[in-house]
Motif scaffolding. Structure first.
Motif, PDB file in Angstrom:
ATOM      1  N   VAL A   1       0.880  -1.130   0.147  1.00 55.98           N
ATOM      2  CA  VAL A   1      -0.388  -0.173  -0.343  1.00 55.98           C
ATOM      3  C   VAL A   1       0.955   1.454   0.184  1.00 55.98           C
ATOM      4  O   VAL A   1       1.003   2.149  -1.096  1.00 55.98           O
ATOM      5  N   GLN A   2       1.867   1.607   0.882  1.00 61.46           N
ATOM      6  CA  GLN A   2       2.850   2.409   0.705  1.00 61.46           C
ATOM      7  C   GLN A   2       3.247   2.571  -0.926  1.00 61.46           C
ATOM      8  O   GLN A   2       3.292   3.815  -0.722  1.00 61.46           O
ATOM      9  N   LEU A   3       4.003   1.386  -0.698  1.00 63.04           N
ATOM     10  CA  LEU A   3       4.408   1.396  -2.212  1.00 63.04           C
ATOM     11  C   LEU A   3       3.548   2.723  -3.282  1.00 63.04           C
ATOM     12  O   LEU A   3       4.110   3.137  -4.404  1.00 63.04           O
ATOM     13  N   LEU A   4       2.499   1.765  -3.387  1.00 63.61           N
ATOM     14  CA  LEU A   4       1.758   2.369  -4.431  1.00 63.61           C
ATOM     15  C   LEU A   4       0.872   3.705  -4.255  1.00 63.61           C
ATOM     16  O   LEU A   4       1.082   4.078  -5.699  1.00 63.61           O
ATOM     17  N   ALA A   5       0.846   4.047  -3.056  1.00 66.96           N
ATOM     18  CA  ALA A   5       0.633   5.087  -2.849  1.00 66.96           C
ATOM     19  C   ALA A   5       2.263   6.697  -3.278  1.00 66.96           C
ATOM     20  O   ALA A   5       1.373   7.472  -3.584  1.00 66.96           O
TER      21      ALA A   5
ATOM     22  N   GLY B   1       3.061  10.596  -4.517  1.00 71.28           N
ATOM     23  CA  GLY B   1       4.819  11.351  -4.957  1.00 71.28           C
ATOM     24  C   GLY B   1       5.252  11.253  -3.675  1.00 71.28           C
ATOM     25  O   GLY B   1       6.151  11.695  -3.023  1.00 71.28           O
ATOM     26  N   THR B   2       4.657  10.949  -2.062  1.00 72.58           N
ATOM     27  CA  THR B   2       4.717  11.250  -0.867  1.00 72.58           C
ATOM     28  C   THR B   2       4.536  10.187  -0.181  1.00 72.58           C
ATOM     29  O   THR B   2       4.725   9.278  -0.222  1.00 72.58           O
ATOM     30  N   LEU B   3       5.763  10.561   0.885  1.00 72.99           N
ATOM     31  CA  LEU B   3       6.022   9.133   1.662  1.00 72.99           C
ATOM     32  C   LEU B   3       5.112   9.166   3.018  1.00 72.99           C
ATOM     33  O   LEU B   3       4.246   9.734   3.249  1.00 72.99           O
ATOM     34  N   PRO B   4       5.220   7.719   2.935  1.00 72.57           N
ATOM     35  CA  PRO B   4       3.887   7.476   4.388  1.00 72.57           C
ATOM     36  C   PRO B   4       4.592   8.155   5.927  1.00 72.57           C
ATOM     37  O   PRO B   4       6.160   8.387   6.496  1.00 72.57           O
ATOM     38  N   GLY B   5       3.741   8.286   6.254  1.00 70.01           N
ATOM     39  CA  GLY B   5       3.492   8.915   7.777  1.00 70.01           C
ATOM     40  C   GLY B   5       3.266  10.794   8.410  1.00 70.01           C
ATOM     41  O   GLY B   5       2.634  11.279   8.764  1.00 70.01           O
TER      42      GLY B   5
END
Length: 161
Positions: free
Chosen positions: A148-152, A157-161
């Motif tokens: 999910v984080q990869l797809l997001a 173009g934003t990092l998780p968190g």
């Protein structure tokens, strides 16, 4: 930012992800739930094991020999799989613990041959056995949440968190 991509002529298209691989755990649901709101259209194989195994004989007629029973089902399922992989922007292939997923390995190879962006989802203990598959992938994830984080990231173009 959504997962809507502008095609030639300004037409909008949703980002398409094909989820291939083992059917015995909830990994697909975890990815779909986690990616809600990203504008992703998900596709994948029929995950009802009985329907997948028996589709050929249910539609085309019974077979006395188990080989031909399975052969009919595999061919019908291949129509869905080929279309889904061909139309995908990204193909995610999950290798699980319980069974050897020969079909998942085939799907990964087919996606790689088509030049699809490939994400492999596997436990660490499969690293050696899947080293060639992993080498063809653009990412190897350990959890559905990492997918999910990869797809997001790819979409927004934003990092998780």
């Amino acid at each position: 930012m959504s997962g809507i991509i502008k095609a030639k002529g300004g037409r909008s298209m949703a980002f398409r992800v094909y989820l291939s691989g083992e059917i015995h755990t909830d990994w697909r649901d975890r990815i779909r739930d986690g990616a809600a709101g990203l504008g992703i259209d998900f596709d994948g194989p029929v995950t009802d094991h009985g329907n997948s195994d028996d589709c050929g004989v249910a539609i085309l007629g019974a077979e006395d020999d188990k080989f031909w029973h399975d052969h009919k089902g595999a061919k019908l399922n291949a129509i869905r799989t080929r279309k889904g992989i061909a139309e995908a922007d990204v193909v995610v292939v999950r290798f699980g613990d319980k069974y050897k997923q020969w079909n998942a390995a085939f799907d990964a190879g087919y996606a790689a041959a088509l030049g699809k962006s490939l994400i492999i989802l596997q436990p660490e203990e499969h690293d050696h056995a899947l080293k060639e598959v992993d080498a063809a992938a653009l990412a190897v994830a350990r959890t559905p949440e990492q997918v999910v984080q990869l797809l997001a990231y790819v979409i927004t173009g934003t990092l998780p968190g």
